[in-house]
Design a protein around this motif. Structure first.
Motif, PDB file in Angstrom:
ATOM      1  N   LEU A   8       0.571  -1.196  -0.334  1.00 22.60           N
ATOM      2  CA  LEU A   8      -0.221  -0.034  -0.112  1.00 22.60           C
ATOM      3  C   LEU A   8       0.996   1.422  -0.280  1.00 22.60           C
ATOM      4  CD1 LEU A   8      -2.648  -1.273   2.448  1.00 22.60           C
ATOM      5  CD2 LEU A   8      -3.162  -0.743  -0.116  1.00 22.60           C
ATOM      6  N   PRO A   9       0.396   2.501  -0.775  1.00 19.22           N
ATOM      7  CA  PRO A   9       1.238   3.361  -0.316  1.00 19.22           C
ATOM      8  C   PRO A   9       1.125   3.685   0.855  1.00 19.22           C
ATOM      9  CG  PRO A   9      -1.100   4.337  -1.387  1.00 19.22           C
ATOM     10  CD  PRO A   9      -0.813   2.669  -1.422  1.00 19.22           C
ATOM     11  N   ASN A  10       2.811   4.631   1.979  1.00 18.46           N
ATOM     12  CA  ASN A  10       3.032   5.296   2.977  1.00 18.46           C
ATOM     13  C   ASN A  10       3.956   4.068   3.865  1.00 18.46           C
ATOM     14  OD1 ASN A  10       3.050   7.413   1.401  1.00 18.46           O
ATOM     15  ND2 ASN A  10       1.143   7.843   2.415  1.00 18.46           N
ATOM     16  N   VAL A  11       3.840   2.365   3.114  1.00 16.97           N
ATOM     17  CA  VAL A  11       4.196   1.038   4.488  1.00 16.97           C
ATOM     18  C   VAL A  11       5.725   1.397   4.240  1.00 16.97           C
ATOM     19  CG1 VAL A  11       2.288   0.096   3.844  1.00 16.97           C
ATOM     20  CG2 VAL A  11       4.187  -0.357   2.523  1.00 16.97           C
ATOM     21  N   GLY A  12       6.477   2.109   3.405  1.00 17.96           N
ATOM     22  CA  GLY A  12       7.838   1.831   3.123  1.00 17.96           C
ATOM     23  C   GLY A  12       8.296   1.589   1.980  1.00 17.96           C
ATOM     24  N   ARG A 103       3.684  -2.593   6.917  1.00 20.39           N
ATOM     25  CA  ARG A 103       4.243  -1.484   7.739  1.00 20.39           C
ATOM     26  C   ARG A 103       3.149  -2.171   8.865  1.00 20.39           C
ATOM     27  NH1 ARG A 103       2.097   4.973   8.088  1.00 20.39           N
ATOM     28  NH2 ARG A 103       2.437   4.792  10.628  1.00 20.39           N
ATOM     29  N   CYS A 104       4.519  -2.083   9.828  1.00 20.54           N
ATOM     30  CA  CYS A 104       4.527  -2.439  11.199  1.00 20.54           C
ATOM     31  C   CYS A 104       4.656  -1.411  12.475  1.00 20.54           C
ATOM     32  CB  CYS A 104       4.436  -4.266  11.818  1.00 20.54           C
ATOM     33  SG  CYS A 104       4.611  -5.661   9.677  1.00 20.54           S
ATOM     34  N   PHE A 105       4.574  -0.164  12.125  1.00 18.83           N
ATOM     35  CA  PHE A 105       4.607   0.255  13.157  1.00 18.83           C
ATOM     36  C   PHE A 105       3.950   1.421  13.127  1.00 18.83           C
ATOM     37  CE2 PHE A 105       6.246   2.166   9.517  1.00 18.83           C
ATOM     38  CZ  PHE A 105       6.695   2.969   9.466  1.00 18.83           C
ATOM     39  N   GLU A 106       3.012   2.263  14.839  1.00 21.25           N
ATOM     40  CA  GLU A 106       2.756   3.565  14.781  1.00 21.25           C
ATOM     41  C   GLU A 106       3.475   4.325  14.425  1.00 21.25           C
ATOM     42  OE1 GLU A 106       0.062   3.454  15.121  1.00 21.25           O
ATOM     43  OE2 GLU A 106      -0.744   1.970  16.300  1.00 21.25           O
ATOM     44  N   SER A 116      -5.375   3.573   9.488  1.00 19.63           N
ATOM     45  CA  SER A 116      -5.024   2.949  10.533  1.00 19.63           C
ATOM     46  C   SER A 116      -3.859   1.844  10.020  1.00 19.63           C
ATOM     47  CB  SER A 116      -6.431   2.453  11.508  1.00 19.63           C
ATOM     48  OG  SER A 116      -6.664   1.040  10.791  1.00 19.63           O
ATOM     49  N   ILE A 117      -3.340   1.443  11.616  1.00 19.14           N
ATOM     50  CA  ILE A 117      -2.199   0.176  10.952  1.00 19.14           C
ATOM     51  C   ILE A 117      -2.753  -1.039  11.043  1.00 19.14           C
ATOM     52  CG2 ILE A 117      -0.023  -0.643  11.660  1.00 19.14           C
ATOM     53  CD1 ILE A 117      -0.171   2.014  11.121  1.00 19.14           C
ATOM     54  N   ASP A 118      -2.724  -2.067  10.381  1.00 18.76           N
ATOM     55  CA  ASP A 118      -3.936  -3.028  10.373  1.00 18.76           C
ATOM     56  C   ASP A 118      -3.037  -3.997   9.432  1.00 18.76           C
ATOM     57  OD1 ASP A 118      -5.305  -5.746  10.006  1.00 18.76           O
ATOM     58  OD2 ASP A 118      -6.978  -4.388  10.811  1.00 18.76           O
TER      59      ASP A 118
END
Length: 363
Positions: A8-12, A103-106, A116-118
């Motif tokens: 997804l966008p902005n996950v790194g 992405r696995c960080f806040e 949200s992070i999911d």
């Protein structure tokens, strides 16, 4: 080896791509900043080549390489034209495997396109878009093949496979969940279906988590999901990888040691990719050059020789083989020969990772 980086966008994704290739792909805190796919070639670090280069006083060293394709961030509906659309999925049809960055960080300063992070939701979104993209292509092919098969009975087997694929895609499942015979698999592989490619999950975690080696709830969810589907997971920290990319080679090891890390995210990614695709490297060495060659595990000597040149495979006589560890322990080829460690192998010899080889051939 070609790997496609998705997420997804902005996950790194682009941060990781920049770090491992130092290619300067655009990275920004808004969706779709990556419009065309960025392609970066990364040479695979191999200390064995460094050692052989010195031993043989070689003029040059040629490591093997990996091509990374950084694809625009996908969103729900990408297969139907949302975001940058299905066109961009076509950029990864030629890759051998998919690296799915999650992405696995806040971080309140970095927006998430879903709010949200999911990780499990994010995985499901990407998986579904790849499946729907395949379904669109295979539905068209099914219609075409059904028409042709009415007058060409040789297409009936192909039609049977296509129907099987469409059925599983319509059920929302990936093609890689299906089992095919070896002959059928050759046809399926030729289709270049996205959901049939092996997947490696790259969990992007915080600096604190990667240093402490703690597993947060997001990473735990990814690990459990990957275990169920038989996939691999590596942990990376985009921030740390970006810092490593800016350092000189000799500074990188020092930086990792200060953080208490044994290897970079790139090293993890390369090792996991080789394992995922069942690849190994053999080596050739001499005064002109030392070089690493990537082959499939289980490859026999003549086919390995063909990686160098087709004429060597055609005229293969034998392979003079010594494992790198044995050569290193002896210190030079002369001592290795005295100890009887240099072997002559024939056409049925199965290559091993780290074999140092000279092929004898006649054309």
């Amino acid at each position: 080896m070609k790997l496609g980086i998705v997420g997804l966008p902005n996950v790194g994704k682009s941060t990781l791509f920049n770090a491992i290739t130092s290619a300067g792909a655009e990275s920004a805190n808004y969706p779709f900043c990556t419009i065309e796919p960025n392609v970066g070639v990364v040479t695979v670090p191999d200390e064995r080549l460094d050692y052989l280069e010195e031993m043989f006083s070689s003029q040059k060293k040629i490591p093997t390489a990996i091509e990374f394709f950084d694809i625009a961030g996908l969103v729900k509906g990408a297969s139907k034209g949302e975001g940058l659309g299905n066109k961009f999925l076509s950029h990864i049809r030629e890759v051998q495997a998919i690296v799915h960055v999650i992405r696995c960080f806040e971080d309140e300063n970095i927006t998430h396109v879903e709010g949200s992070i999911d990780p499990l939701r994010d995985i499901e979104i990407i998986d579904l878009e790849l499946i729907l993209s395949d379904l669109e292509i295979m539905s068209r092919r099914l219609t075409k093949t059904e028409k042709l098969a009415k007058n060409d009975k040789s297409l009936l087997k192909e039609l049977e496979i296509i129907r099987k694929i469409v059925e599983v895609l319509e059920a929302g499942k990936a093609v890689r969940t299906l089992e095919f015979s070896d002959d059928d698999q050759k046809f399926v592989k030729h289709l270049n279906l996205l959901s049939n490619k092996p997947v490696l999950y790259a969990a992007n975690i915080s600096e604190d988590d990667i240093i402490s080696e703690e597993t947060n709830e997001y990473l735990e969810a990814v690990l459990n999901h990957a275990e169920k589907e038989g996939s691999e997971v590596i942990t990376i920290c985009g921030k740390i990888e970006s810092e490593i990319a800016e350092l000189e080679e000799e500074e990188k090891e020092m930086f990792l040691n200060e953080l208490g890390l044994t290897e970079s995210g790139l090293d993890k990614l390369i090792k996991a990719s080789y394992k995922l695709l069942g690849l190994i490297s053999f080596l050739t060495a001499g005064p002109k050059e030392v070089r690493a060659w990537t082959i499939k595990e289980g490859t026999k000597a003549p086919q390995a020789a063909g990686k160098i040149h087709s004429d060597i495979e055609k005229g293969f006589i034998r392979a003079e083989v010594i494992h790198f560890d044995d050569l290193k322990n002896c210190g030079n080829m002369t001592k290795a020969k005295e100890k009887g460690l240099l072997r002559l192998e024939g056409k049925e010899y199965i290559m091993k990772d780290g074999d140092v080889v000279e092929f004898r051939f006649n054309v």
